[in-house]
Design a protein around this motif. Sequence first.
Motif, mmCIF file in Angstrom:
data_model
loop_
_atom_site.group_PDB
_atom_site.id
_atom_site.type_symbol
_atom_site.label_atom_id
_atom_site.label_comp_id
_atom_site.label_asym_id
_atom_site.label_seq_id
_atom_site.Cartn_x
_atom_site.Cartn_y
_atom_site.Cartn_z
ATOM 1 N N LYS A 118 0.855 -1.188 0.000
ATOM 2 C CA LYS A 118 0.000 0.000 0.000
ATOM 3 C C LYS A 118 0.892 1.239 0.000
ATOM 4 N N ASP A 119 0.305 2.351 -0.343
ATOM 5 C CA ASP A 119 1.054 3.607 -0.399
ATOM 6 C C ASP A 119 1.810 3.886 0.893
ATOM 7 N N GLN B 86 2.796 1.857 2.994
ATOM 8 C CA GLN B 86 3.906 0.926 3.198
ATOM 9 C C GLN B 86 5.113 1.322 2.352
#
Lengths: 218, 154, 315, 554
Positions: free
Chosen positions: C298-299, C301
């Motif tokens: 995800k962004d 992450q």
Amino acid sequence: MATSHTETHHPNWLQHHFSSPFQQGESSKLGMWLFLLTEVLFFGGLFCAYAVFNAWYPETFINAHKSLSWPLGATNTIVLIASSVTMALAIRSMQLGSKKGTLILLWSTMALAAVFLVIKYFEYSHKFHLGQLPGEYYTYEGIAGTNPHIFFSVYFMMTGLHGIHVIAGMIVIGWMIYRTSQDHFSSDYYTPIEMTGLYWHLVDLVWIFLFPMFYLIG
Amino acid sequence: MSSNGQSHHHILPLSVYINVGLALLVLTVLTVVVAQMELGVFNTILAMVIAITKASLVALFFMHLKYDNKLYLIVFLAAIAFLGLFIILSMADTETRGDIYEFRGRPINEDAVIYNRPGVAGIDTLAGEVADTVTAATDTSAANQSESDTAGGQ
Amino acid sequence: MDTTGTLFLPPQNSTIASEVDFLWDFIYWASAAFFVILGVAIIYFLIRYRRRRQGELTSGKSHNVPLEIAWTVIPTILIFFVFVWGFQGYLKMQIAPGDAMEVKVTGQKWFWSFQYEEGASTVNELVVPVDQPVKLLMSSTDVIHSFFVPNFRVKMDVLPNRYTHLWFEATSTGEYDLLCTEYCGTGHSEMIGTVRVLGEREFTEWLEQAGGMGEGMTPAEFGEQLYTSKACNTCHSLDGSKVVGPSFLNLYNKEQMLTTGQAVVADENYLRESILNPQAKLVAGYDPVMPSYQGVLKDQQVDALIAFIKSLQEQ
Amino acid sequence: MSNAAATAAVPSYLQEPKGIKSWLLTVDHKRIGIMYLAAIMFFFFVGGALAVILRTELFRPEQILMDADTYNQFFTLHGAIMIFLFIIPSIPAALGNFILPLMLGAKDVAFPRLNLASWYVYVFGAIFCVASIVLGAVDTGWTFYTPYSTTTSTSVISMTLGVFILGFSSIFTGLNFIVTIHKLRMPGMTWFKMPLMVWGLYATAIIQVLATPVLAITLVLLIMERVLGVGIFDPAMGGDPVLYQHFFWFYSHPAVYIMILPGMGIISEVIACFSHRKIFGYKPIAYSSLGIAFVSFMVWGHHMFTSGQSEIAAMIFSFLTFFVGIPSGIKVFNWVTTMYKGSISLETPMVYAVMFLFLFMIGGFTGIMLGALALDVHLHDTYFVVAHFHYVMMGGTVMAFLAGIHYWWPKMFGRLYSERWAKVTALVIFVGFNMTFFSQFILGAQGMPRRYYSYLDQYQPLHGFSSVGAWVLGIGFVIMAVYLTASFFNGRKAGPNPWGALTYEWETLTPPPQHNFLKDVVLTHGPYDYDKVTVVGDFYDKSPTDKQHMAGKV
């Protein structure tokens, strides 16, 4: 097996470990048939690939086969059948002891094989030109269906392998022409021509199947 | 029969070869004609039946199987039988993969991404194997590879 | 249920395991019986019928029809049972219960990633609830891998551009080894993960917070956690040594030479692109082997990973 | 044949004709057999050295000798060398070449020049295989599974081309043997008077000619895949990697029987000879060889139970697989029963035959486990499989090969080896072998996957034990090399029939003259008529007298 009175008759082409020409001839023939068996299974892998992909992508195969020219394929079939006839007759001619007839018929077989290859050459170059190439070099866009390149992969592999066999056959026929002209054979001993004939008929046999598979039904 | 090993089978008359040759010709014409008609599955079946007939003619007469030692016939039929076994058992797998779960029967992407092979392309690999010296060339090919990856990626 | 394992077999931690082990036991003991009978016979004959005198004539008996029928028919019957049991067990392994929870598994050189329907995703760690069937829908992005959990007695190859599947129902909580059993290159033996079986409640909790940043964690700390959990560590070192990919040490703001001959500074944008689309700008001297993390991370992450890389600056 | 004094002047095939050229251009099947033997023994020791290095690396999970890539290349080489360069030609091409025409009472194989060509093709293929090491090694495993083999950057083409060429060598040998057996048997030798070794070689040869061409086309397609990207096996292009596995195993499963069937032939000879008793169940053993050869073509899918092939295919293949077990079992029962009421002498060949029986039984039983679908899912691609095929291939074929080497050594070189050293070595090999591979059964069942460079800590004790076993095994083979070499140069001279066997290779001189027999042989007794004829082997009869042949009476 061997009959006893053959012991006295010992022509120069009889190898030492055979007790009679009959035994030698039968051995060669069995060996040749076993070789043909390996050839059948060698092509067999590609027949299997054809069957699997034909079943997976039937539409593609039907659409793609239309891009092959059946008149050329049919001509080639007839050419190869004719060459088989001349080959069979060449053996018969030598059985009758006619060196001249054998030479003429072997040369005809050779010529027909060359015609086959020339026609194949024109077919191939046309395909190359269109970009109907095997696998990842395939660039043609006119065939509907999934994965048309697989059809051409199988087509080129099978006809290519067959073509190599035709070339090999021509080399062997050439060798037979040479040996015939050198008087190596007679109506008593013509096993090498007979073996060449068996091989050549197998090449014909394979084409008899390739023709409908690719040109007619896809 | 004399002591010579070859002429133990009789020499076939010329007419046999001519007739078989003509039969093959006729069958070739027939198979082409039949293929032009729309017969559904019968197209395939007929084409194969004709091909098998032609093959049998060649094997029996031109290859002398009809007259020779039956052992050769057995060898030849064995080749066909084992080829059949190979194809049938392979297709017993490839044709039934979707039996329990339909998704297993087909590829995820039906249409292949032809120019998106993982790793290094074949020709370059061959070149790399023969001479590992042209590093520059392979580097560019790797770069091209990655560009096509981006282009064709899902 | 045997959860301790035997000399040969690991503990049974799935519903199918006892069935497989029954088959094992049956063949094992039947074979042992045959082995002992034949072995004793061989040794007895060697002693009893040892050659006492040279050149003696021996029995010409070479057939005993009842005996020959017996040693053909009895093994055939035994083997038929083995086949039927084997096939029944195999069918059970193939057909997942309808209510099975589905997890998408991707095998890549050289790690496993798992995507849950709820949106969570993990790397090298499959988290599943106990006593509930789990169906894995598997595919590979490169070569063939094989998903194997010895304690569950399940295994299935993971093929590129094809789905294969596998299901199991874990019977006890704990952590079990997950191994790749189809040879896949350099990192084949490192392609090891864990199956963590949680109680039903713990699992639901885990699923909710999976993939998020823990409370009170800095982005760099979260990135460090991701560095292991997303298996960056299999290819990128933290000490400057070259593994499969470039080391993360001092990577930030370093000038990198690309395969195209261009130079590029490893800034945030470059790092982000290299995570999401690794082959776009490949550093010279490395193979284009890193898979894309688009959709895996995800962004938040990705940001955390970049923060972690930035923190790795030697003074 | 008993007249040793009169025939002593006839030079053996080793002596005449002289010169290196006469060896390199020989069409004598015995010399070609010896040349094969030299070549395969060389590769056996290369492959064995690789195995010891691999086991040493695996002593502990962390790096000891090499990194992961090197390890992968080493195990690939170990597999490829042992299978394609050693085991497949070992018994048929080396021992079989030497012994087959002698057993048939023939002067040579049917096509002697093809036989020589087969050896050169073998050497040529071997060069390609070895060249792959220099060109960047191969790291695919001997199975060359796609898509790994089509994408790896190592020199797969050189190796596969080598294997492709080796296939022709194997086909030539098989074709030659079939024709020889059909056409060159001595007068009086009907099919059921042939020694069982000949049946074994016959069944082997059938597989060689039927299966090897499919491997050839598979490798051609693999090479085309790399060169032209034809895509037939490439999943990204609509091809199918599992189809590659079908193609590959259509050859490689029957190939397993190319390896074991001639071994079973040797065991039949050795057990009958040293039990000095008519073989029990001649026809069942002969037919079971053909049965195994036939069924072996229909079971290849059992290598693919977890490969993603269809459930129906898995069922068919599992069912058929068990039908290989039955004929193998029948053979073992017959061998053991042959010993019953025999007159057993435990010389080295017999020691190896007994070792074969024990090890092959374990190999066979574990094969049943792997054929059972549900159980195979757990055991597939683990060390259990590694142990299983080593028990069959090494415990089976190699033990049979060693039995054969020790059995025919006097015939081949005219000298005896040290019986004491040979027995000690056999014991060392037996202990080393079981240490190495039995521990791997446990490892595999516990879940240790194969082809792992490193492993989880819990597997270390057994791995360590296995590695120690490999060293013991290695030492055993080194001792063997020493005493066999010593025997070659100054072993005790052997008579024509050291073991008192009744097959016809023992009827000629030791070593045999150039054209095998001094005069044409005719069958006078069956190969196992120990109830009618008895010959005291000159190995046992230490006094150099002339009363070895006591036909019909004691």
